[in-house]
Scaffold this motif. Sequence first.
Motif, PDB file in Angstrom:
ATOM      1  N   MET A   1       1.463  -1.082  -0.408  1.00 42.20           N
ATOM      2  CA  MET A   1       0.134  -0.139  -0.070  1.00 42.20           C
ATOM      3  C   MET A   1       0.559   1.354  -0.040  1.00 42.20           C
ATOM      4  O   MET A   1       1.957   1.143   0.735  1.00 42.20           O
ATOM      5  N   LYS A   2       0.608   1.472  -0.749  1.00 49.98           N
ATOM      6  CA  LYS A   2       1.717   3.481  -1.483  1.00 49.98           C
ATOM      7  C   LYS A   2       1.196   4.182   0.782  1.00 49.98           C
ATOM      8  O   LYS A   2      -0.333   3.637   1.472  1.00 49.98           O
ATOM      9  N   ASP A   3       2.252   4.859   1.233  1.00 49.95           N
ATOM     10  CA  ASP A   3       1.961   5.719   2.609  1.00 49.95           C
ATOM     11  C   ASP A   3       1.420   6.833   1.855  1.00 49.95           C
ATOM     12  O   ASP A   3       2.148   8.032   0.976  1.00 49.95           O
ATOM     13  N   PHE A   4       0.577   7.308   2.318  1.00 46.60           N
ATOM     14  CA  PHE A   4       0.082   8.653   2.074  1.00 46.60           C
ATOM     15  C   PHE A   4       0.272   9.682   2.913  1.00 46.60           C
ATOM     16  O   PHE A   4      -0.768  10.589   3.092  1.00 46.60           O
ATOM     17  N   SER A   5       0.264   9.824   4.655  1.00 49.19           N
ATOM     18  CA  SER A   5       0.963  10.451   5.133  1.00 49.19           C
ATOM     19  C   SER A   5       1.283  11.947   4.064  1.00 49.19           C
ATOM     20  O   SER A   5       1.133  12.856   5.923  1.00 49.19           O
ATOM     21  N   LYS A   6       2.044  12.203   4.009  1.00 45.31           N
ATOM     22  CA  LYS A   6       2.209  13.035   3.238  1.00 45.31           C
ATOM     23  C   LYS A   6       1.340  13.733   3.190  1.00 45.31           C
ATOM     24  O   LYS A   6       0.984  15.200   2.761  1.00 45.31           O
ATOM     25  N   PHE A   7       0.050  13.360   2.762  1.00 48.75           N
ATOM     26  CA  PHE A   7      -0.773  13.676   1.539  1.00 48.75           C
ATOM     27  C   PHE A   7      -1.875  14.274   2.599  1.00 48.75           C
ATOM     28  O   PHE A   7      -2.478  15.079   2.995  1.00 48.75           O
ATOM     29  N   GLU A   8      -1.713  13.068   3.750  1.00 45.61           N
ATOM     30  CA  GLU A   8      -2.343  13.562   4.547  1.00 45.61           C
ATOM     31  C   GLU A   8      -2.214  14.801   6.043  1.00 45.61           C
ATOM     32  O   GLU A   8      -2.866  15.639   6.440  1.00 45.61           O
ATOM     33  N   LYS A   9      -0.992  14.861   6.133  1.00 48.31           N
ATOM     34  CA  LYS A   9      -0.293  16.028   6.728  1.00 48.31           C
ATOM     35  C   LYS A   9      -0.590  17.155   5.632  1.00 48.31           C
ATOM     36  O   LYS A   9      -1.134  18.241   6.473  1.00 48.31           O
ATOM     37  N   LEU A  10      -0.496  17.718   4.665  1.00 54.98           N
ATOM     38  CA  LEU A  10      -0.613  18.956   4.156  1.00 54.98           C
ATOM     39  C   LEU A  10      -2.537  19.193   3.542  1.00 54.98           C
ATOM     40  O   LEU A  10      -1.872  20.139   4.127  1.00 54.98           O
ATOM     41  N   LEU A  11      -3.400  17.934   4.727  1.00 53.94           N
ATOM     42  CA  LEU A  11      -4.500  17.954   4.548  1.00 53.94           C
ATOM     43  C   LEU A  11      -5.207  18.935   5.720  1.00 53.94           C
ATOM     44  O   LEU A  11      -5.815  19.165   6.063  1.00 53.94           O
ATOM     45  N   ASN A  12      -4.232  18.354   6.585  1.00 53.30           N
ATOM     46  CA  ASN A  12      -3.979  18.329   7.936  1.00 53.30           C
ATOM     47  C   ASN A  12      -5.185  17.668   8.279  1.00 53.30           C
ATOM     48  O   ASN A  12      -6.089  18.168   9.091  1.00 53.30           O
ATOM     49  N   THR A  13      -5.070  15.710   7.931  1.00 49.97           N
ATOM     50  CA  THR A  13      -6.306  15.418   8.529  1.00 49.97           C
ATOM     51  C   THR A  13      -5.559  13.911   8.320  1.00 49.97           C
ATOM     52  O   THR A  13      -5.011  13.578   7.701  1.00 49.97           O
ATOM     53  N   SER A  14      -6.917  13.141   8.760  1.00 49.49           N
ATOM     54  CA  SER A  14      -6.330  11.598   9.149  1.00 49.49           C
ATOM     55  C   SER A  14      -7.493  10.760   8.308  1.00 49.49           C
ATOM     56  O   SER A  14      -8.588  11.130   9.044  1.00 49.49           O
ATOM     57  N   PHE A  15      -7.407   9.882   7.886  1.00 48.05           N
ATOM     58  CA  PHE A  15      -8.367   9.247   6.677  1.00 48.05           C
ATOM     59  C   PHE A  15      -8.701   8.070   8.077  1.00 48.05           C
ATOM     60  O   PHE A  15      -7.508   7.161   7.455  1.00 48.05           O
ATOM     61  N   LYS A  16      -9.325   7.702   8.071  1.00 48.81           N
ATOM     62  CA  LYS A  16      -9.693   6.299   8.592  1.00 48.81           C
ATOM     63  C   LYS A  16      -9.840   5.531   8.492  1.00 48.81           C
ATOM     64  O   LYS A  16      -9.008   4.204   8.279  1.00 48.81           O
ATOM     65  N   ASN A  17     -10.278   5.039   6.694  1.00 50.47           N
ATOM     66  CA  ASN A  17     -10.355   3.926   5.850  1.00 50.47           C
ATOM     67  C   ASN A  17      -9.144   4.318   4.595  1.00 50.47           C
ATOM     68  O   ASN A  17      -9.377   4.853   3.641  1.00 50.47           O
ATOM     69  N   LYS A  18      -8.387   3.913   4.956  1.00 50.10           N
ATOM     70  CA  LYS A  18      -6.746   3.913   3.959  1.00 50.10           C
ATOM     71  C   LYS A  18      -7.137   3.432   2.511  1.00 50.10           C
ATOM     72  O   LYS A  18      -6.907   4.105   1.752  1.00 50.10           O
ATOM     73  N   ASP A  19      -7.765   2.072   2.651  1.00 54.42           N
ATOM     74  CA  ASP A  19      -8.265   1.450   1.418  1.00 54.42           C
ATOM     75  C   ASP A  19      -9.325   2.366   0.608  1.00 54.42           C
ATOM     76  O   ASP A  19      -9.175   2.199  -0.940  1.00 54.42           O
ATOM     77  N   LEU A  20     -10.318   2.999   1.080  1.00 56.54           N
ATOM     78  CA  LEU A  20     -10.494   3.971   0.196  1.00 56.54           C
ATOM     79  C   LEU A  20      -9.592   5.447  -0.247  1.00 56.54           C
ATOM     80  O   LEU A  20      -9.885   5.390  -1.650  1.00 56.54           O
ATOM     81  N   LEU A  21      -9.196   5.751   0.426  1.00 55.50           N
ATOM     82  CA  LEU A  21      -7.776   6.800  -0.093  1.00 55.50           C
ATOM     83  C   LEU A  21      -7.019   6.234  -1.034  1.00 55.50           C
ATOM     84  O   LEU A  21      -7.384   6.816  -2.534  1.00 55.50           O
ATOM     85  N   LEU A  22      -6.936   5.173  -1.132  1.00 49.66           N
ATOM     86  CA  LEU A  22      -6.099   4.352  -2.444  1.00 49.66           C
ATOM     87  C   LEU A  22      -6.665   4.116  -3.322  1.00 49.66           C
ATOM     88  O   LEU A  22      -6.231   4.150  -4.405  1.00 49.66           O
ATOM     89  N   GLN A  23      -8.439   3.373  -2.818  1.00 47.69           N
ATOM     90  CA  GLN A  23      -9.193   3.579  -4.484  1.00 47.69           C
ATOM     91  C   GLN A  23      -9.586   4.545  -4.911  1.00 47.69           C
ATOM     92  O   GLN A  23      -9.165   5.120  -6.015  1.00 47.69           O
ATOM     93  N   ALA A  24      -9.450   5.618  -4.398  1.00 44.61           N
ATOM     94  CA  ALA A  24      -9.378   7.425  -4.755  1.00 44.61           C
ATOM     95  C   ALA A  24      -8.845   7.459  -5.795  1.00 44.61           C
ATOM     96  O   ALA A  24      -8.847   8.418  -6.584  1.00 44.61           O
ATOM     97  N   PHE A  25      -7.827   6.822  -5.792  1.00 43.69           N
ATOM     98  CA  PHE A  25      -6.444   7.006  -6.595  1.00 43.69           C
ATOM     99  C   PHE A  25      -6.137   6.354  -8.058  1.00 43.69           C
ATOM    100  O   PHE A  25      -5.336   6.207  -8.849  1.00 43.69           O
TER     101      PHE A  25
END
Length: 64
Positions: A1-25
């Motif tokens: 799985m890709k690491d979206f921690s930088k993306f989350e930090k940029l948005l100042n949020t944390s996604f509960k379901n990382k799979d949905l975030l990955l699926q969005a891309f």
Amino acid sequence: MKDFSKFEKLLNTSFKNKDLLLQAFCHRSYLNENPNFRLEHNERLEFLGDAVLELVVTEYLYRK
């Protein structure tokens, strides 16, 4: 799985379901090249996002 921690930090949020975030891309063309990928493409999420955006813009225009 890709690491979206930088993306989350940029948005100042944390996604509960990382799979949905990955699926969005995840574009359909990626799945054509990677048929064993465990998630579906993003078209369903894109459709939902478009519907939400339409609702927000419509309400804004109606009120203005």
